[in-house]
Write an enzyme that holds these catalytic residues in place. Structure first.
Site, PDB file in Angstrom:
ATOM      1  N   ASN A 186     -49.017  -2.074   8.941  1.00 52.86           N
ATOM      2  CA  ASN A 186     -48.915  -3.040   7.924  1.00 52.86           C
ATOM      3  C   ASN A 186     -48.712  -4.432   8.521  1.00 52.86           C
ATOM      4  OD1 ASN A 186     -46.032  -3.548   8.101  1.00 52.86           O
ATOM      5  ND2 ASN A 186     -45.860  -1.518   7.409  1.00 52.86           N
ATOM      6  N   THR A 187     -48.887  -5.672   7.567  1.00 56.49           N
ATOM      7  CA  THR A 187     -48.717  -6.834   7.978  1.00 56.49           C
ATOM      8  C   THR A 187     -47.517  -7.206   8.450  1.00 56.49           C
ATOM      9  OG1 THR A 187     -50.636  -7.366   6.436  1.00 56.49           O
ATOM     10  CG2 THR A 187     -49.397  -9.150   7.031  1.00 56.49           C
ATOM     11  N   GLY A 190     -47.053  -6.130  11.938  1.00 53.83           N
ATOM     12  CA  GLY A 190     -48.034  -6.714  12.832  1.00 53.83           C
ATOM     13  C   GLY A 190     -47.270  -8.079  13.377  1.00 53.83           C
ATOM     14  N   GLU A 207     -54.909  -4.368  13.577  1.00 51.78           N
ATOM     15  CA  GLU A 207     -55.720  -3.569  12.421  1.00 51.78           C
ATOM     16  C   GLU A 207     -54.577  -3.274  11.352  1.00 51.78           C
ATOM     17  OE1 GLU A 207     -58.794  -3.372  12.597  1.00 51.78           O
ATOM     18  OE2 GLU A 207     -59.049  -3.725  14.829  1.00 51.78           O
ATOM     19  N   CYS A 241     -56.529   2.889   5.024  1.00 51.23           N
ATOM     20  CA  CYS A 241     -56.494   1.459   4.902  1.00 51.23           C
ATOM     21  C   CYS A 241     -57.538   0.439   4.425  1.00 51.23           C
ATOM     22  CB  CYS A 241     -56.073   0.736   6.207  1.00 51.23           C
ATOM     23  SG  CYS A 241     -57.471   0.940   7.591  1.00 51.23           S
TER      24      CYS A 241
END
Length: 485
Positions: A186-187, A190, A207, A241
């Site tokens: 997840n962001t 990330g 990713e 995703c």
């Protein structure tokens, strides 16, 4: 962990993973592991996600085997130095780009496809000649354990290591210096990975995800569109995703889309979806509760049944969804499909562009010009027209995000390139020094004019061009020698 990274770095510096033969041997060993221990791998995936053997093999294992075969068939070509175009000043020299391994790289896998999203990038990292530390997701603990058990039995333990653990272990791991980090997830995490990597100026491939839109045009075969969307959205219980996150369509299409998806769900999973061996479960209770909260205040056109004890959430379709509600503010990552009505394609494009760039964009239409227009006027990590997910399967296409959905890409040769440094090399002779007087002080207008001639002319290989440029170089060398001596 510091000692483990150091051990791998010492083995890398000794040059052990560089020879092509060694890389091929390790890839063959990895292939052997997948084939010999297939049952163990499938059982681990099943335990984590309630996934049938057929689904686990077709969604994860087969892609890994295909990736290994692709690399084995092409690696000899990929590692070869590639000559580049030259100008007049370098026409007698050797100029090429040589791929070289980066060093010790870190791959942080994801839980939703715990085998595929960990091993597929490993294939490219090995192919590129790196030492690799793998950190599987702790949420898919059974797959993490089987990887930690099997990989040391088949791969060189001094160059490839598996480290398991949770947030504490990952935090400690990220304190170490790596030469590249590939993270899938997840962001929010990330950003943590990128921040940790920045301390060592380590490049990253992220990713991530996002809300991948799916536009259905009125000029479309709805039966086929809804079948393909149903497959991609509810595969792995929506925990993909690049699953279509929501549908954009004209209001008049909503009821037809709901009905056709309902019919397709019955065809795919039977009357009682909960009893279908092809329908998975949510990974854990925390994610189950998160998804349940997304349904608050929504108009459920189909589905909505839940069982927290078994982490079952039925395929659920929402209609007339308000873009400001919670279900449209975060990636769903579950079996909920909102339908957001728009007036036309112009409004759909505007809707997409007002939001963060998604990992994927899907468009269904008989009108190819409309599909191309949506590609031209939006931005996303990837696009599939008249289908979903399938651009992921084609390993000649780079897979990755843009903006908040990620950075960098992999799959096939793109993974090899991600884990390689494209090293520019120019090999010159110690002869023909007179031609080099142009770049030595003192400077003058005549030197600048000659430099323009040498540097702004591109050299393309070819017999006629070679003869002509050889002649020019000889004449130029004579003239330069006459002028400066």
């Amino acid at each position: 962990m510091e000692r483990q990274v150091l051990r791998l770095r010492q083995a890398f510096r000794a040059g052990r993973p560089r020879p092509l033969r060694f890389r091929m041997q390790q890839l063959e060993a990895l292939k052997k592991m997948v084939q010999e221990r297939e049952k163990d791998i499938l059982a681990a995936i099943a335990a984590d996600l309630c996934k049938s053997e057929f689904n686990a093999y077709s969604q994860e294992v087969i892609s890994v085997l295909g990736e290994i075969d692709l690399v084995l068939g092409n690696l000899a070509e990929w590692v070869t130095a590639k000559p580049v175009k030259k100008n007049l000043l370098t026409m007698m020299d050797e100029a090429y780009v040589q791929p070289e391994p980066l060093g010790v790289v870190l791959i942080i896998g994801a839980w939703n496809y715990p085998f595929l999203l960990t091993i597929q990038p490993l294939v490219g990292a090995i192919a590129a000649g790196n030492a690799v530390i793998i950190k599987p997701s702790e949420l898919s603990e059974n797959t993490a354990k089987i990887l930690a058990k099997l990989l040391p039995q088949y791969l060189d333990q001094d160059l490839y290591a598996v480290i398991n653990g949770g947030v504490e272990e990952t935090t400690e791991l990220l304190k170490q210096r790596f030469d590249h980090i590939l993270y899938t997830g997840n962001t929010a995490v990330g950003k943590i990975v990128m921040q940790a990597a920045a301390k060592h100026l380590t490049p990253v491939t992220l990713e991530l995800g996002g809300k991948s839109p799916c536009y259905i045009d009125k000029d479309c075969d709805l039966d086929i569109a809804c079948r393909r969307i149903t497959w991609g959205k509810f595969m792995n219980c929506g925990q993909t995703c690049i699953a279509p996150d929501y549908i954009l369509c004209e209001s008049a299409l909503q009821d037809q889309i709901v009905q056709k998806i309902k019919e397709t769900l019955k065809e795919f999973y039977g009357e009682d979806i909960k009893e279908s061996s092809d329908y998975e479960r949510i990974i854990n209770v925390r994610h189950f509760q998160r998804i349940r909260r997304l349904l608050e205040g929504q108009k459920i056109a189909f589905g909505g049944e839940m069982d927290e004890a078994t982490r079952y959430i039925a395929p659920t379709i929402l209609t007339d969804v308000d873009p400001e509600t919670k279900v449209m503010q975060e990636e769903i990552f579950g079996p909920i499909l909102p339908i957001v009505p728009v007036k036309n394609v112009d409004e759909a494009i505007h809707f997409i562009n007002e939001r963060e760039k998604p990992l994927a964009l899907y468009v269904f239409s008989h009108n190819n010009k409309l599909i191309k227009r949506m590609i031209d006027e939006t931005s996303s990590g990837g696009v599939t027209g008249n289908d979903v997910i399938m651009h992921f399967v084609l390993n000649s296409l780079p897979f990755g995000g843009v903006g908040s959905s990620g950075m960098g890409a992999y799959h096939g040769k793109h993974t090899f390139d991600t884990f390689s440094h494209q090293r520019p090399c120019l090999l010159k002779s110690l002869k023909r020094e007179s031609a080099h007087k142009l770049r030595y002080p003192p400077n003058s207008q005549s030197k600048v004019d000659w430099a323009k001639f040498f540097l702004l002319k591109q050299f393309n290989k070819g017999k006629v061009g070679l003869l002509l440029l050889t002649f020019l170089s000889v004449v130029t060398a004579v003239l330069v020698k006459a002028i400066y001596y």
